[in-house]
Design an enzyme around this catalytic site. Sequence first.
Site, PDB file in Angstrom:
ATOM      1  N   THR A 158     -21.163 115.804 103.614  1.00 33.19           N
ATOM      2  CA  THR A 158     -22.492 116.416 103.582  1.00 33.19           C
ATOM      3  C   THR A 158     -23.044 116.666 104.988  1.00 33.19           C
ATOM      4  OG1 THR A 158     -22.858 115.129 101.590  1.00 33.19           O
ATOM      5  CG2 THR A 158     -24.793 116.164 102.592  1.00 33.19           C
ATOM      6  N   GLU A 159     -23.516 117.872 105.212  1.00 37.01           N
ATOM      7  CA  GLU A 159     -24.148 118.266 106.476  1.00 37.01           C
ATOM      8  C   GLU A 159     -23.221 118.071 107.673  1.00 37.01           C
ATOM      9  OE1 GLU A 159     -26.930 119.706 106.091  1.00 37.01           O
ATOM     10  OE2 GLU A 159     -28.172 118.746 104.558  1.00 37.01           O
ATOM     11  N   LEU A 160     -21.924 118.086 107.415  1.00 36.10           N
ATOM     12  CA  LEU A 160     -20.922 117.816 108.458  1.00 36.10           C
ATOM     13  C   LEU A 160     -21.174 116.474 109.152  1.00 36.10           C
ATOM     14  CD1 LEU A 160     -19.864 121.138 110.253  1.00 36.10           C
ATOM     15  CD2 LEU A 160     -18.856 120.000 108.272  1.00 36.10           C
TER      16      LEU A 160
END
Lengths: 447, 393
Positions: B145-147
């Site tokens: 998630t979200e890198l």
Amino acid sequence: MRVLMYGWEFPPHIAGGLGVACYWMTQALAEKGHKVTFVLPRLKAGMSDDSHVELIGVSQFPVRSLEFLNSPENLEKEIRRIADGVRIETVDTLLSSPYMSDSQYQKLADEQRDLAQRMRESSALEGGSAESFNLEVTGEYGPNLLMEIVRYARVAGAIARSAPHDVIHAHDWLTMLAGVEAKRVSGKPLVVHVHATEFDRSGENVNQVVYDIERLGMERADRVVAVSHYTKDIIVRRYGIPAGKVEVVHNAVTRIRNGQESPAELARREKVVLFLGRITFQKGPDYFVEAAAKVLRHRKDVRFVMAGSGDMAPRMIERVAELKLGRRFHFTGFLGGAAVEQMFRESDIYVMPSVSEPFGISPLEAMAYDVPVIISKQSGVAEVLRHALKVDFWDVSELASKIIALLDHGPLRQELVEQGAKELESIQWSNAARKLGAVYDQISRVA
Amino acid sequence: MIYVTFYFQVHQPNRLRHYKFFDIGRSHFYEDDQKNGEILRKVAGKCYLPTNGLMLEQIKRHEGRFRISYSISGTAVEQFRKFAPEVLDSFKALADTGCVEFICETFNHSLAFLYSREEWRRQVALHKELVQQEFGQTPTTFRNTELIYNNDVAEEAEALGFRTILAEGADRVLGWRSPNFAYQPEPCTKMKLLLKNYRLSDDIAFRFSNRDWAEWPMTAEKFASWVHAVAGAGETVNLFMDYETFGEHQWEETGIFDFLRSLPEKVLAHPDFAFATPAETSSKLYPVAKLDVPHFVSWADIERDLTAWKGNHMQEDALSAVFGLENLVIAKNDPDLTHAWRSLQTSDHFYYMCTKWFADGDVHKYFNPYSNPYDAYINYQNVLADFEETVKG
């Protein structure tokens, strides 16, 4: 720039935010090199200590030239003369307000007669010019208010004749006639500064005389300053003033770091939710009471405090009793000076549910005491404040919901206080003074 | 050969309805179906459908030489099913070309990795299943998630069988190194790490329509020449961005679709360049070095850290509150409750509570259904309070 400023209040004798705003505004103007002469109804003890402005009390100002005062047969004529063009059918609206007793009215009538008598005597004695005497203006908000502002305006003209100045700056309707009169006398440009309009104070039941005076002041002014976009909008829509003539200058706050509460106070710790302000229609005290009732249905460890006085106070007390909140809901009456500070210090949440608030400086003061605030969306301060909870004044259940959220969630309070402290530092009077300076420059260049 | 590796993130959160304190215990509907449906249909019309059509057209036109990848969150897929099934069909059509890779992530675009490895693994498994079921692929590439990335994320993902992982090519991670090579995460032996080339990626995602930008207007030709400049100094150019860039963040009027339509041809004009999906790029490249990333990085804001979701008191409080319910929820073993709980883990809820307005405030505001972060927190806590009562009750 030499500024001749007309105001009705100046600390330490204040009834609301206007006096405080005038104090800090003049100080910030002085810091920018402006020289401010501040005219108020009367000088009182404790006022002259401040060196950043020269204060003149109208009541103490010797009026010499009385030829323009010669026929004060009645109030109506006086206003019409000063504010020629104002359509006033009758001034009874203010005089016969429901709060004025017969004896008060009698006193007012007597006073008028006395004044006329003095004028006549003076004229008879001196041919109307040499003798000087004072016109008494109390500066109070009593039933004689309209007469007071007329007297104030008369002397304002005389002051404008003797005090050197480049611009005239008048605050709110109480001094607008004075500003107009000063401009007539000296020919200098006039700034009318609107901190509140009759629509804010009275909703739709406007007092026509007050409205007419406001409108006249704004029309005659070279520039109108509004304390918010919210107020500017009212000025444009309700008073027909061209938007281009109205400048928005937000109020500010001077953050004096007020320190943490003492351990003893912390130990007391029942949560306190505060309403502080005039208990009038404009401030929305009734919504605060109704929200308190909703909150108290869910938790009992909260105290609600309504600090202030005003015409709606009796009704609020009755309503609190009716809702059986008396043991948890407290009225302090009017608080001043140190008592206000203590009240903020002992509060956990500050609520400003105003129905219509041109600016609303008190939430900023509360924040200076690290008190998180809930403010009405119908306020000017909502335009400059991000780190505050905002509600529609009429949405009682939303207000209650937010009070509960603040009571329940420490991290929410903490975030609001920390971010709010940073934000306060950016809301500075020096910014307001800079904008006012620009307004002065513009109008004096044209003039 | 130098590989141009496109990865597009497709995500929609389940936005919450206005939920007052007085709703607690009275109403158990948390999500604003109407708003979620409206937004999804709007974005479908402006972005998903036209961009998918364009991608399909380019893939056909270049006969397999244009290759791309997507990570589509489970919440987005669920919204497609509910509000715009034709979008899901168009992604399936892309899957059928064999030129599109589907990447694995947490099902609910969750921040679980920061609070519960168990829950994180469960969500990864759920999403893997979803990709298999919807797109007929078994994903081997993972993006958190979200890198959000560090050594631990790579190690855990490797243990789950993934062989490629994506992360932000943040300066503080790379130092003097270039994002244009494959790396190996410090604790891993099989996993390869592909890092976002944020300069080139953001030229498209953020700067494309900015008229104050010295390079405006950016053409496909110009962009391709910047990509080609990597020749001799890299083996992959990793272009990672939100899919909503096309048509939603950058409106059609900016010329973004024309840009995208001509880009494959311009890139392929250079004989040393090819498009590849992350798994393909990773299988073709040897890692040039191990990369040690002990601290979390992400792709958000200028800080590229966790502070967009976990940077203030409210966010910390809300996050620990929702993950604090894990044992209760799992023990209950009620599919609806578990689903509701997972939906509350979506990173967007915490993003809305962000108070660092001043530097990155504009972006935050654009995506925020609340007028301020405090309202976001209050609303979330009210919902969570009702949810907790329901679970306990």
